[in-house]
Design a protein around this motif. Structure first.
Motif, PDB file in Angstrom:
ATOM      1  N   ALA A   8      -6.387  -2.324   8.910  1.00 31.56           N
ATOM      2  CA  ALA A   8      -5.426  -1.451   8.235  1.00 31.56           C
ATOM      3  C   ALA A   8      -5.530  -0.034   8.799  1.00 31.56           C
ATOM      4  N   VAL A   9      -4.402   0.572   9.087  1.00 28.07           N
ATOM      5  CA  VAL A   9      -4.384   1.982   9.507  1.00 28.07           C
ATOM      6  C   VAL A   9      -4.745   2.847   8.310  1.00 28.07           C
ATOM      7  N   LEU A  10      -4.147   2.488   7.179  1.00 27.57           N
ATOM      8  CA  LEU A  10      -4.299   3.323   5.995  1.00 27.57           C
ATOM      9  C   LEU A  10      -4.829   2.489   4.834  1.00 27.57           C
ATOM     10  N   GLU A  11      -5.892   2.987   4.210  1.00 28.62           N
ATOM     11  CA  GLU A  11      -6.359   2.371   2.972  1.00 28.62           C
ATOM     12  C   GLU A  11      -6.345   3.435   1.888  1.00 28.62           C
ATOM     13  N   VAL A  12      -5.616   3.154   0.853  1.00 26.55           N
ATOM     14  CA  VAL A  12      -5.566   4.060  -0.296  1.00 26.55           C
ATOM     15  C   VAL A  12      -6.279   3.352  -1.438  1.00 26.55           C
ATOM     16  N   GLN A  13      -7.304   4.007  -1.988  1.00 26.62           N
ATOM     17  CA  GLN A  13      -8.121   3.330  -2.991  1.00 26.62           C
ATOM     18  C   GLN A  13      -8.202   4.125  -4.286  1.00 26.62           C
ATOM     19  N   ASN A  14      -7.699   3.543  -5.337  1.00 22.22           N
ATOM     20  CA  ASN A  14      -7.867   4.063  -6.706  1.00 22.22           C
ATOM     21  C   ASN A  14      -7.486   5.524  -6.873  1.00 22.22           C
ATOM     22  N   ILE A  15      -6.363   5.920  -6.280  1.00 21.05           N
ATOM     23  CA  ILE A  15      -5.959   7.330  -6.392  1.00 21.05           C
ATOM     24  C   ILE A  15      -5.525   7.645  -7.838  1.00 21.05           C
ATOM     25  N   GLU A  16      -6.053   8.774  -8.327  1.00 22.86           N
ATOM     26  CA  GLU A  16      -5.687   9.278  -9.653  1.00 22.86           C
ATOM     27  C   GLU A  16      -5.180  10.699  -9.488  1.00 22.86           C
ATOM     28  N   LYS A  17      -4.156  11.061 -10.247  1.00 28.44           N
ATOM     29  CA  LYS A  17      -3.720  12.457 -10.220  1.00 28.44           C
ATOM     30  C   LYS A  17      -3.166  12.846 -11.584  1.00 28.44           C
TER      31      LYS A  17
ATOM     32  N   ARG B 192      -2.061   6.631 -11.532  1.00 25.46           N
ATOM     33  CA  ARG B 192      -3.199   5.934 -12.111  1.00 25.46           C
ATOM     34  C   ARG B 192      -3.600   4.756 -11.238  1.00 25.46           C
ATOM     35  N   ASP B 193      -4.807   4.822 -10.690  1.00 25.16           N
ATOM     36  CA  ASP B 193      -5.391   3.693  -9.999  1.00 25.16           C
ATOM     37  C   ASP B 193      -4.454   3.112  -8.937  1.00 25.16           C
TER      38      ASP B 193
ATOM     39  N   GLU C 231      -2.849  -1.018   1.071  1.00 20.50           N
ATOM     40  CA  GLU C 231      -3.216  -0.885   2.475  1.00 20.50           C
ATOM     41  C   GLU C 231      -1.962  -0.972   3.321  1.00 20.50           C
ATOM     42  N   LEU C 232      -2.037  -0.382   4.488  1.00 21.36           N
ATOM     43  CA  LEU C 232      -0.893  -0.433   5.386  1.00 21.36           C
ATOM     44  C   LEU C 232      -1.393  -0.784   6.779  1.00 21.36           C
ATOM     45  N   GLU C 233      -0.750  -1.796   7.394  1.00 21.77           N
ATOM     46  CA  GLU C 233      -1.158  -2.235   8.729  1.00 21.77           C
ATOM     47  C   GLU C 233      -0.422  -1.420   9.787  1.00 21.77           C
ATOM     48  N   GLN C 234      -1.038  -1.333  10.953  1.00 25.75           N
ATOM     49  CA  GLN C 234      -0.422  -0.677  12.107  1.00 25.75           C
ATOM     50  C   GLN C 234       0.978  -1.244  12.346  1.00 25.75           C
ATOM     51  N   GLY C 235       1.963  -0.356  12.507  1.00 27.60           N
ATOM     52  CA  GLY C 235       3.308  -0.795  12.870  1.00 27.60           C
ATOM     53  C   GLY C 235       4.138  -1.295  11.713  1.00 27.60           C
ATOM     54  N   GLN C 236       3.583  -1.262  10.510  1.00 28.77           N
ATOM     55  CA  GLN C 236       4.330  -1.756   9.363  1.00 28.77           C
ATOM     56  C   GLN C 236       5.070  -0.628   8.647  1.00 28.77           C
ATOM     57  N   THR C 237       6.096  -1.016   7.921  1.00 27.54           N
ATOM     58  CA  THR C 237       6.840  -0.056   7.114  1.00 27.54           C
ATOM     59  C   THR C 237       6.700  -0.432   5.639  1.00 27.54           C
ATOM     60  N   LEU C 238       6.317   0.567   4.862  1.00 26.74           N
ATOM     61  CA  LEU C 238       6.170   0.366   3.425  1.00 26.74           C
ATOM     62  C   LEU C 238       7.216   1.205   2.708  1.00 26.74           C
ATOM     63  N   ALA C 239       7.993   0.574   1.845  1.00 23.12           N
ATOM     64  CA  ALA C 239       8.941   1.332   1.047  1.00 23.12           C
ATOM     65  C   ALA C 239       8.399   1.438  -0.369  1.00 23.12           C
ATOM     66  N   ILE C 240       8.515   2.629  -0.965  1.00 22.42           N
ATOM     67  CA  ILE C 240       8.105   2.814  -2.355  1.00 22.42           C
ATOM     68  C   ILE C 240       9.352   3.091  -3.166  1.00 22.42           C
ATOM     69  N   ILE C 241       9.607   2.256  -4.150  1.00 20.30           N
ATOM     70  CA  ILE C 241      10.782   2.443  -5.001  1.00 20.30           C
ATOM     71  C   ILE C 241      10.326   2.685  -6.438  1.00 20.30           C
ATOM     72  N   GLY C 242      11.264   3.122  -7.261  1.00 24.76           N
ATOM     73  CA  GLY C 242      10.927   3.418  -8.647  1.00 24.76           C
ATOM     74  C   GLY C 242      11.794   4.549  -9.140  1.00 24.76           C
ATOM     75  N   SER C 243      11.902   4.684 -10.449  1.00 25.92           N
ATOM     76  CA  SER C 243      12.789   5.711 -10.969  1.00 25.92           C
ATOM     77  C   SER C 243      12.155   7.093 -10.831  1.00 25.92           C
ATOM     78  N   SER C 244      12.968   8.123 -11.076  1.00 28.79           N
ATOM     79  CA  SER C 244      12.479   9.493 -10.975  1.00 28.79           C
ATOM     80  C   SER C 244      11.347   9.707 -11.970  1.00 28.79           C
ATOM     81  N   GLY C 245      10.322  10.412 -11.526  1.00 28.96           N
ATOM     82  CA  GLY C 245       9.206  10.678 -12.413  1.00 28.96           C
ATOM     83  C   GLY C 245       8.166   9.577 -12.440  1.00 28.96           C
ATOM     84  N   SER C 246       8.329   8.592 -11.545  1.00 33.88           N
ATOM     85  CA  SER C 246       7.369   7.490 -11.570  1.00 33.88           C
ATOM     86  C   SER C 246       6.117   7.807 -10.765  1.00 33.88           C
TER      87      SER C 246
ATOM     88  N   VAL D 140       1.910   3.979 -12.128  1.00 37.38           N
ATOM     89  CA  VAL D 140       1.120   2.819 -11.671  1.00 37.38           C
ATOM     90  C   VAL D 140       1.970   1.960 -10.726  1.00 37.38           C
ATOM     91  N   ILE D 141       1.279   1.178  -9.892  1.00 34.68           N
ATOM     92  CA  ILE D 141       1.978   0.195  -9.062  1.00 34.68           C
ATOM     93  C   ILE D 141       2.224  -1.035  -9.927  1.00 34.68           C
TER      94      ILE D 141
END
Lengths: 240, 270
Positions: free
Chosen positions: B2-11, B20-21, B25-40, B232-233
Motif C-alpha cells: 500500500a502507498v498509503l495507510e491511514v489508521q484510526n484517524i480521529e479529529k 472517528r476511527d 489503505e490505498l494501493e499504488q496506481g489506484q483511485t479512491l473516491a470518497i462520497i457522502g453528504s455535506s458535513g460528513s 465514520v466510514i
C-alpha cells in the motif's frame, strides 16, 4: 507683495511637507507592527484547557489574548479622540504634569512633539487598514502555498504580500490625503505650517487672497499624490 | 504494497467529533473516491492528509514511512511537516490559484522555491530553471492549456483554472493526488472538462483520492469508494459495488437521495 506671500507660504509648505514625510516614514512601519499586535493569537492561559475539569471561567481565561486587548484599547483611544487633543496633550502634558517641558521652546522641539503625535495617530489608522488587507487575502491562498511545501516566509513574500498591497492602496490613499490636510493642525502648538504662515497677511495687511493661495498649495500636493496612487493602482491592475 | 495507510484517524473540533476511527489503505496506481453528504467529514479527512488539520489520534503512513502518529510527538513537529506534505498533492474546490501569477508561473513557483534548497542550485541555476519551465509547459499541455500558459487566473474560465490547479499540484510529483470536490464550484458545462482530465490521470495510474458528489464519475473512474456519514466510514468497497449495490442502509438512502437531486447534492464543503 505676491512674491513676499509666495516665499512665506513656500516656507510654510516646507514645514507641512516635512511633517507629512516624517509621519509617513515612521507611521507606515509602526502601523504594520500594531496590525500584527491586533491580530495576535497569543493566549498565555491556554494551558487551562488541559485541566480535566473545565470551568466556565477557565475557558474564558484560556481564550484571553492580552496583546490583542492592549492594542485594541490603544487604537480605540487614539481613533476615538481628536488629533488636536492628542497633539496638545503630548506638547503641553509634560510641562503641566511634571513641571518639565521636555520639548523646550524652540521650533525644533515643537516639530518633534508634532511628529510624535502624528505618528501615533496615523499608525493606529494605518494598522486597521493593514489588518483589513491582510485578513482580506483568502485563507485558501495560504493553504495553497502550504500544501506546495512553501515556508511561512515564502507564503508571505511570494503570495500574500502583493495581494495585501493591492487591497490597501485605495484606503491608504484616502488616509494619506487626509494627512496632507491634517498637517494644518500643527498650528495649535505654534508650528508655522502653511495656513499659519499666511495669517500675518490677513491680520496685518487685511488681505484675503493669501488664504485662497494656501488652498492652491494643498490642491497641487494632493493632486500629485492622486496621480501617484492612480499610477500604483494601474500597475497592480494586471491581476484580480 | 500500500502507498498509503491511514489508521484510526480521529479529529475533533471542540466537542464535535468530525472524524472517528477512520482507517483505509490505498494501493499504488489506484483511485479512491470518497462520497457522502455535506458535513460528513470528507473534506476534513483530506485536510488531515495534507497536514492542513492535525488529527487528534491515529497514524498516517506513506510508502512505509510514518508521516504522522498522534502518539509520537516527534512526528508532529512543524519543521518536518513541510517536507511530508510533498507526498500529497492537493486540488481545492475553490482552485486557489495565485492571482498575481500567470498559469505557467503558478505551476512553476513551488518547484522554483524548492530548487533553491538544492546543494548544486547556484552552479546549475539556469539549467534547473529551464528544466522546471519545460516540465511545467508539458503539464499544461497535458491539461489542454498549452495556449493559456501566459494568461492570468482571472482571464481563465473556472474549468481552465481548475486544470491549472491540477497541473500545479502535479508539478511536485506527489505520491498521492488529493481532490477536494474539484468540480463543485463549476458550471455543469465546465465540470466535464475537469472530470475528463482526472479520468485521464486515472488511466495513467496516478494514485488519487477524490472527494466528490459526482456519483457516476466515482463509479466509472474510481477503483474503490468510501461512503462517509457523520465522521465514520459506513461502507468501503469496490466502486461499482458500493454505488450500484450498496450493502448498508445509510449508503442506500444517500444514493437514492442523490439520484433524486440529479446526482449532485449541494456543493457545500463536506
Amino acid at each position: 507683495m505676491f512674491w513676499e506671500v509666495t516665499l512665506a507660504l513656500l516656507k510654510g509648505f516646507g514645514t507641512a511637507a516635512e511633517l507629512f514625510g516624517l509621519t509617513l516614514v515612521f507611521a507606515l512601519p509602526l502601523g504594520l507592527l500594531i496590525a500584527f499586535g491586533s491580530m495576535s493569537k497569543w493566549r498565555p492561559f491556554r494551558f487551562l484547557l488541559n485541566a480535566k475539569k473545565k470551568a466556565e471561567w477557565k475557558k474564558r481565561l484560556a481564550g484571553f489574548r492580552p496583546i490583542k486587548l492592549i492594542v485594541d484599547v490603544i487604537v480605540w483611544i487614539i481613533r476615538g479622540t481628536p488629533l488636536m487633543l492628542q497633539l496638545m496633550i503630548i506638547y503641553f502634558g509634560p510641562g503641566l504634569v511634571w513641571d518639565n517641558n521636555i520639548w523646550g521652546s524652540s521650533t525644533g522641539g515643537r516639530m518633534t512633539a508634532t511628529v510624535i503625535a502624528f505618528v501615533i495617530n496615523y499608525a493606529c489608522y494605518f494598522s486597521v487598514i493593514y489588518r483589513g488587507g491582510i485578513e482580506g487575502v483568502p485563507q485558501g491562498q495560504r493553504e495553497a502555498g502550504e500544501v506546495l511545501g512553501m515556508t511561512r516566509a515564502q507564503i508571505f513574500t511570494k503570495i500574500t504580500f502583493l495581494q495585501t498591497v493591492k487591497r490597501i492602496v485605495p484606503p491608504m490613499s484616502n488616509e494619506i490625503i487626509t494627512l496632507v490636510k491634517d498637517t494644518s493642525l500643527a498650528r495649535i502648538i505654534a508650528v508655522t505650517e502653511l495656513i499659519k504662515s499666511s495669517e500675518p497677511f490677513m491680520r496685518i495687511n487685511g488681505l484675503i487672497w493669501p488664504l485662497f493661495y494656501t488652498g492652491v498649495f494643498y490642491l497641487i500636493f494632493v493632486g500629485a499624490l492622486t496621480l501617484l496612487f492612480n499610477f500604483i493602482e494601474r500597475k497592480l491592475s494586471y491581476f484580480k | 504494497m500500500a502507498v498509503l495507510e491511514v489508521q484510526n484517524i480521529e479529529k475533533n473540533f471542540g466537542k464535535t467529533r468530525v472524524l472517528r476511527d477512520i482507517s483505509f489503505e490505498l494501493e499504488q496506481g489506484q483511485t479512491l473516491a470518497i462520497i457522502g453528504s455535506s458535513g460528513s467529514g470528507k473534506t476534513t479527512l483530506l485536510r488531515c492528509l495534507n497536514f492542513l488539520e492535525e488529527p487528534d489520534g491515529g497514524r498516517i503512513v506513506v510508502n512505509g514511512e510514518t508521516l504522522f502518529d498522534a502518539a509520537d510527538p516527534a512526528t508532529r513537529r512543524e519543521k518536518e511537516v513541510r517536507k511530508k506534505r510533498l507526498h500529497f498533492g492537493m486540488v481545492f474546490q475553490a482552485f486557489n490559484l495565485f492571482p498575481q501569477y500567470t498559469a505557467l508561473k503558478n505551476v512553476m513557483l513551488a518547484s522554483e522555491l524548492l530548487a533553491k534548497e538544492l546543494p548544486n542550485y547556484k552552479a546549475n541555476k539556469k539549467e534547473i530553471l529551464a528544466n522546471i519551465e519545460r516540465e511545467a509547459q508539458a503539464l499544461l499541455e497535458k491539461m489542454g492549456l498549452a495556449d493559456r500558459a501566459s494568461h492570468y487566473p482571472h482571464q481563465l474560465s473556472g474549468g481552465q483554472q481548475q486544470r491549472v490547479a491540477i497541473a500545479r499540484a502535479m508539478a511536485l510529483k506527489p505520491d498521492i493526488m488529493c481532490f477536494d470536490e474539484p468540480t463543485s464550484a463549476l458550471d455543469p458545462e465546465l465540470t466535464g472538462e475537469v472530470l475528463r482530465v482526472i479520468r485521464g490521470l486515472a488511466e495513467q495510474k496516478t494514485t488519487m483520492i477524490i472527494v466528490t458528489h459526482e456519483m457516476a464519475f466515482a463509479r466509472d473512474v474510481a477503483d474503490q469508494v468510501i461512503f462517509m456519514d457523520d465522521g465514520v466510514i459506513v461502507e468501503h468497497g469496490p466502486a461499482r459495488q458500493v454505488i450500484e449495490d450498496p450493502q448498508e442502509e445509510r449508503t442506500q438512502r444517500f444514493l437514492a437521495r442523490s439520484r433524486e437531486g440529479g446526482g449532485s447534492p449541494s456543493p457545500v464543503r463536506g
